[in-house]
Design an enzyme around this catalytic site. Structure first.
Site, PDB file in Angstrom:
ATOM      1  N   ASP A  19       8.397 -11.219  -0.540  1.00  0.00           N
ATOM      2  CA  ASP A  19       9.116 -12.288  -1.189  1.00  0.00           C
ATOM      3  C   ASP A  19       8.246 -13.501  -1.376  1.00  0.00           C
ATOM      4  OD1 ASP A  19      11.168 -10.536  -1.425  1.00  0.00           O
ATOM      5  OD2 ASP A  19      12.483 -11.346   0.327  1.00  0.00           O
ATOM      6  N   LYS A  51       0.718  -1.154   0.171  1.00  0.00           N
ATOM      7  CA  LYS A  51       0.026   0.230   0.123  1.00  0.00           C
ATOM      8  C   LYS A  51       0.884   1.212   0.036  1.00  0.00           C
ATOM      9  CE  LYS A  51      -3.792  -0.101   2.522  1.00  0.00           C
ATOM     10  NZ  LYS A  51      -4.818   0.295   3.541  1.00  0.00           N
ATOM     11  N   LYS A  52       1.942   1.315   0.746  1.00  0.00           N
ATOM     12  CA  LYS A  52       2.585   2.551   0.949  1.00  0.00           C
ATOM     13  C   LYS A  52       3.466   2.741  -0.258  1.00  0.00           C
ATOM     14  CE  LYS A  52       6.548   4.441   3.643  1.00  0.00           C
ATOM     15  NZ  LYS A  52       7.498   4.425   2.471  1.00  0.00           N
ATOM     16  N   GLU A  53       4.032   1.632  -1.275  1.00  0.00           N
ATOM     17  CA  GLU A  53       4.759   1.974  -2.323  1.00  0.00           C
ATOM     18  C   GLU A  53       3.829   2.056  -3.392  1.00  0.00           C
ATOM     19  OE1 GLU A  53       7.994  -1.570  -1.434  1.00  0.00           O
ATOM     20  OE2 GLU A  53       5.987  -2.114  -2.557  1.00  0.00           O
TER      21      GLU A  53
END
Length: 460
Positions: free
Chosen positions: A259, A192-194
């Protein structure tokens, strides 16, 4: 689905920033008199594959045939990666391989030290050339971008163009706020932040989530658009928005969750699994990872265990129980066995009494064939797995183990319980396995209850 996937070994290529995660586990009991800082005593240290290398480790754990392509420095961390990765690892002289040292006290990170060189690599052409030679051999490709200089815009676009020409899905874990370098990829996996940084949105709540995820898909010509939402799960946009809810597990460390998500997605797409189902499995993998400490890999077995009901998790093989009991040396182990074909009040009373004799109660359960040999061709009424689930549903039963033999001798021999429990009707009779345990206890059955009488009443 999981059973079928666990038997697959797709060929997957991982390209990106290969890193080393160094963990120093310590005990912290006081504050330094020299400065207001913690004094930590190092207990142990271990190095793990990090960054793109952790994606590689996840895929290996899933039984994929994995190949690495990247650039490291001519240092100790670079040599560590070369020893642990199968693939083409180019060495750039004078470059520092990314090394993250995490200091943990009482299972909590207290400090992270980063050593790295994030400048653009000097070996772009060599990397692209190697990729062009080997790309055709793979069923999925992952670009794991940690912003350490390997995946420049030139490299990303060259690799995406080649993968698309070969019709191979190419998945990207992005970094930074310029997603134009990932244009035409199969999918991206920003959190969400990215996503907010790339979209320049204030938030991704409500309608904004649909607008934002659709904008990512359209602006960068992606086949699918994804946003990982931490405790809220995963958002997927193909032709419409899909929200895949997260599993409710305790969160200890979010390191490496992304990952695991991209590893599962690539594995699934390589095996032609529909994208929505792939996202569901990726979500479950992330739930397993965040419940552990540090960068770790996840297996299909762990994902399968997550989807099991509480009582199903109590059903264990002999081998699993032997391994579990190795860590329970201080516990008093109670063992009993039977067919438990139609569970009734007599069984409940008997098993609850047995549990009171120690710490862990294991019930050995005859499989269907052995029940037929012991009780006749018309038995069992219920199949072994159903009977095991019924027993596992009782709070006083810790584990259930299905065995094939007519007697539980081999199971008792392997488990080495402290107490062997049988019904009072065994008074004066030989109890199988009695010579293998410290104590045999005979318990009274609740009178008036038996599977045979229940069957007779039903027949009448």
């Amino acid at each position: 689905m999981l059973e079928n996937l666990s038997k697959q070994s797709p060929k997957i290529l991982v390209v990106g920033d290969f890193m080393v995660d160094n963990y120093i586990w310590s005990a912290c009991e006081r504050i330094s008199p020299e400065a207001p800082v913690l004094i930590a005593k190092a207990l142990k240290q271990d190095k793990r594959l990090g960054g793109a290398a952790n994606v590689y480790a996840n895929l290996t754990n899933l039984n994929a045939e994995v190949f690495a392509l990247g650039v490291v420095g001519d240092d100790e961390a670079g040599e560590f990666l070369k020893r642990h990765l199968k693939g083409i690892i180019l060495t750039q002289k004078g470059r520092k391989t990314p090394l993250k040292t995490r200091i943990l006290a009482h299972n909590q990170q207290v400090l992270r030290l980063d050593e790295e060189d994030s400048s653009k690599i000097e070996l772009e052409e060599e990397l692209i050339s190697n990729f062009n030679e080997i790309a055709k051999d793979f069923e999925a490709i992952i670009l794991s971008d940690y912003g350490k200089g390997v995946l420049s815009k030139k490299v990303c676009q060259a690799l995406i163009c080649k993968a698309n020409a070969l019709n191979i899905p190419i998945l990207i874990d992005p970094k930074g706020d310029d997603y134009s370098k990932y244009e035409n990829a199969t999918l991206l996996t920003p959190n969400k932040k990215e996503s907010l940084e790339a979209l320049k949105f204030k938030d991704l709540e409500g309608e904004n989530l649909k607008l934002g995820i659709k904008k990512l898909k359209n602006d960068f010509h992606l086949k699918y658009s994804l946003i990982t939402l931490s405790e809220d799960g995963i958002a997927l946009f193909d032709e419409d928005l899909h929200l895949i809810s997260a599993r409710a597990l305790e969160v200890y460390d979010v390191t490496g969750a992304g990952d695991s998500v991209i590893a599962i997605l690539a594995f699934c797409l390589a095996c032609k699994v529909p994208i929505l189902k792939a996202c569901e499995l990726a979500n479950e993998a992330a739930a397993v990872v965040v419940s552990k400490i540090g960068s770790v890999s996840v297996s299909f077995e762990e994902i399968k265990s997550l989807s099991l009901s509480t009582f199903e998790k109590k059903i264990k093989s002999k081998e699993e129980l032997v391994s579990l009991l190795e860590k329970q040396k201080d516990k008093k182990i109670i063992f009993t066995n039977g067919c438990f074909d139609i569970v009734h009040l007599g069984h409940l009373s008997y098993l609850e009494q047995a549990k009171r004799l120690g710490d862990i109660l294991i019930v050995g359960l005859n499989d269907d064939e052995s029940v037929r040999r012991l009780k006749g061709e018309k038995r069992p009424i219920n199949k072994a797995y159903e009977r095991a689930c019924m027993l596992g549903a009782f709070y006083f039963v810790d584990f259930v183990c299905i065995f094939e033999e007519d007697t539980p001798f081999e199971l008792i021999k392997a488990l080495k319980p402290d107490v062997l429990v049988k019904g009072a009707d065994y008074e004066g009779k030989e109890v199988v396995g009695s010579e293998l345990v410290k104590e045999v206890k005979l318990l009274e059955f609740e009178r008036g209850f038996s599977t045979t009488s229940i069957i007779e009443r039903m027949r009448k």
